[in-house]
Design a protein around this motif. Structure first.
Motif, PDB file in Angstrom:
ATOM      1  N   TRP A  54     -70.642  16.264 115.761  1.00 34.64           N
ATOM      2  CA  TRP A  54     -71.118  17.392 116.570  1.00 34.64           C
ATOM      3  C   TRP A  54     -69.964  18.379 116.535  1.00 34.64           C
ATOM      4  O   TRP A  54     -68.811  17.973 116.756  1.00 34.64           O
ATOM      5  CB  TRP A  54     -71.389  16.969 118.008  1.00 34.64           C
ATOM      6  CG  TRP A  54     -72.517  15.983 118.130  1.00 34.64           C
ATOM      7  CD1 TRP A  54     -73.352  15.553 117.139  1.00 34.64           C
ATOM      8  CD2 TRP A  54     -72.927  15.304 119.326  1.00 34.64           C
ATOM      9  NE1 TRP A  54     -74.263  14.651 117.646  1.00 34.64           N
ATOM     10  CE2 TRP A  54     -74.019  14.487 118.983  1.00 34.64           C
ATOM     11  CE3 TRP A  54     -72.485  15.311 120.651  1.00 34.64           C
ATOM     12  CZ2 TRP A  54     -74.672  13.675 119.914  1.00 34.64           C
ATOM     13  CZ3 TRP A  54     -73.122  14.511 121.575  1.00 34.64           C
ATOM     14  CH2 TRP A  54     -74.218  13.702 121.212  1.00 34.64           C
ATOM     15  N   THR A  85     -74.323  20.155 127.587  1.00 36.49           N
ATOM     16  CA  THR A  85     -72.889  20.291 127.378  1.00 36.49           C
ATOM     17  C   THR A  85     -72.383  21.486 128.173  1.00 36.49           C
ATOM     18  O   THR A  85     -73.162  22.149 128.883  1.00 36.49           O
ATOM     19  CB  THR A  85     -72.563  20.417 125.866  1.00 36.49           C
ATOM     20  OG1 THR A  85     -71.152  20.355 125.677  1.00 36.49           O
ATOM     21  CG2 THR A  85     -73.091  21.720 125.269  1.00 36.49           C
ATOM     22  N   GLN A 138     -68.526  13.583 123.510  1.00 33.10           N
ATOM     23  CA  GLN A 138     -68.655  14.852 122.792  1.00 33.10           C
ATOM     24  C   GLN A 138     -67.369  15.222 122.035  1.00 33.10           C
ATOM     25  O   GLN A 138     -67.438  15.809 120.961  1.00 33.10           O
ATOM     26  CB  GLN A 138     -69.100  15.952 123.764  1.00 33.10           C
ATOM     27  CG  GLN A 138     -70.500  15.628 124.328  1.00 33.10           C
ATOM     28  CD  GLN A 138     -71.152  16.767 125.097  1.00 33.10           C
ATOM     29  OE1 GLN A 138     -70.592  17.838 125.250  1.00 33.10           O
ATOM     30  NE2 GLN A 138     -72.367  16.528 125.571  1.00 33.10           N
TER      31      GLN A 138
END
Ligand code: C2O
Ligand code: CU
Length: 477
Positions: A54, A85, A138
């Motif tokens: 990502w 996010t 993340q």
């Protein structure tokens, strides 16, 4: 230790697709577009080994965002991931509403949605940006980038280069080790440590630098949990800034500078080499130095420049000096983790025994007996008050403690049970930090002026520790 099998040079980047175009005036108005999206990149020597990541604008690291001190910047952010996010601008003494902390300063940005970040950085220096929602996942998947704020340059013609260090946990074919994302063993020990080190997303970064010039290297540790040390082999390494803030130029030893997760260090080196000559960027924390990349002297030899022996200090940012005499003195005791598990603790207003905390809620660490974010802040203070914080590491692990919205002074360090304080190097006494590393059983006193109104986090930047208990917040009114 980070290991690699073969030495091979590879500088294959990836091409990001562009979905959106900004009109030409956007650049002039300092408006940037940033997309979080799934992508593929090559992190291993084998150019065919691709990793699903990502990434911001599809690139690891994300684009370098450059701006100027005191100038407004706008980042139009679009979330193309299938998970909510947010973006935190790490180290910037920012307006609270732009701090990007999910559920504290904003709602997370849902898939397909966008958010406009607009702020005026008050300080020059090396900063970075990353998500503040499920950060442990993340960031491990590749979401981070550098934010460079110009305006502290004290010498003309010193070019600067950003070096983002990260460690990845990869399989032999390059795929991300997804099965261990969220593994309790990592969360209760040192955090998620990788087996592959990259600089700027490359297995062997090769930075072309002009030969015989003075250059500034901005190191940023974006790893989830790994503490690293860097130096340029064969050159004099001058430390000139920590966490974006100038320190008196200090000649470092061979082991270079230590960077805990989230910390930055700016080095000045004089690249005294002939065109084509290479200087290794070495990671020195292990028993043997690990070559992580190279500075490669350009073929084009720039006209001989004569520099002072010692770099001229960077221009300092204006940060209010704490008034220790009138300080509000607080303690933050950090406990739990492997070898010293919590016997009990508070979580979301309820008391649990340690086993329940771990098995039901994945909480294994605590700050002052509380795991995770509480309803009520750790403390409230009036704007302008000095806070003196005694951080007490009662755990058997190191922690990289980060304060949002402010920079602090380090007053003292000592080991629990020992009276004598440690002797601090001059550059540490003179530094302003936003993240401080505490070793096992260490007590560190810090102080800052709480002059930025809003709700601010204070947490461990070993992201697995943050997720499993080590995070709190305070409010400046
Ligand atoms: Cu770099 Cu709260 O984070
Ligand atoms: Cu920690």
């Amino acid at each position: 230790m980070v290991t690699r099998r073969i030495v091979l040079i590879n500088s294959l980047g990836i091409v990001a697709s562009t979905f959106f175009h900004l009109n030409p005036s956007a650049k002039e108005n300092n408006i940037h577009l940033l997309k979080a999206m799934a992508s593929k990149t090559n992190l291993l020597e084998d150019p065919s080994a691709l990793t699903n990541v990502w990434a911001y604008d599809g690139m690891v690291p994300g684009p370098i965002i450059r701006t100027k001190k005191g100038e407004e910047i706008t980042i139009e952010f679009i979330n193309l991931l299938d998970q909510p996010t947010s973006i935190h601008w790490h180290g910037i003494r920012i307006d609270n509403a732009m701090d990007g902390v999910s559920h504290l300063t904003q709602q997370p940005v849902k898939p397909g949605e966008s958010f406009t970040y607009r702020f005026t950085p008050p300080d020059a220096g090396s900063y970075w940006y990353h998500p503040h929602n499920r950060s442990w996942e993340q960031l491990a998947r590749g979401l981070y980038g550098a934010l460079i704020v110009e305006g502290d340059e004290s010498e003309p013609n010193v070019r600067d280069y950003t070096i983002i260090a990260d460690d990845w946990r990869l399989e032999n074919d390059g795929s991300l080790h997804e099965a261990s994302l969220g593994a309790m063993h990592d969360w209760s020990h040192a955090g998620r440590l990788g087996n592959i080190l990259t600089l700027n997303g490359k297995p062997y970064e090769r930075l072309n630098v002009p030969s015989n010039e003075r250059v500034r290297l901005r190191f940023i540790n974006t790893a989830n949990a790994r503490i690293m040390r860097f130096a340029i082999d064969g050159l004099d390494n001058w430390l000139v800034a920590l966490d974006g803030q100038a320190v008196p130029p200090t000649l470092l030893g061979k082991e270079g500078v230590m960077l805990a997760p989230a910390q930055r260090a700016d080095l000045i080196v004089d690249v005294k080499g002939d065109p084509g000559e290479e200087f290794a960027i070495v990671e020195t924390s292990g028993e043997e130095n690990l070559v992580a990349g190279y500075l490669v002297c350009d073929e084009i030899n720039s006209p001989e420049q004569s520099f002072s022996d010692k770099p001229i200090p960077l221009r300092s940012n204006k940060i209010s000096e704490p008034h220790l005499k009138s300080a509000q003195v607080l303690e933050l005791a950090m406990s739990g983790g492997a070898m010293r598990f919590l016997s009990s603790g508070m979580y979301r207003g309820e008391k649990y025994d340690g086993r329940e905390l771990a098995t039901k809620h994945k909480q294994v660490w605590s700050f002052n007996g509380v795991s995770g974010m509480s309803e009520e802040p750790f403390f409230k203070t009036n704007r302008g008050e000095t806070i003196e914080l005694k951080l007490i590491n009662e755990t058997a692990w190191p922690h990289s403690i980060h304060l949002h919205g402010h920079h602090f002074r380090i007053l003292s360090r000592r080991i629990r049970g020992k009276e004598a304080p440690k002797l601090l190097p001059e550059y540490e006494i003179q530094s302003w930090r936003d993240t401080v590393l505490l070793e096992r059983d260490e007590i560190v006193k810090i102080a800052f002026v709480a002059d930025n109104p809003g709700k601010w986090m204070l947490h461990c930047h070993m992201l697995e520790h943050q997720a499993s208990g080590m995070g709190t917040w305070f409010e400046v009114i």
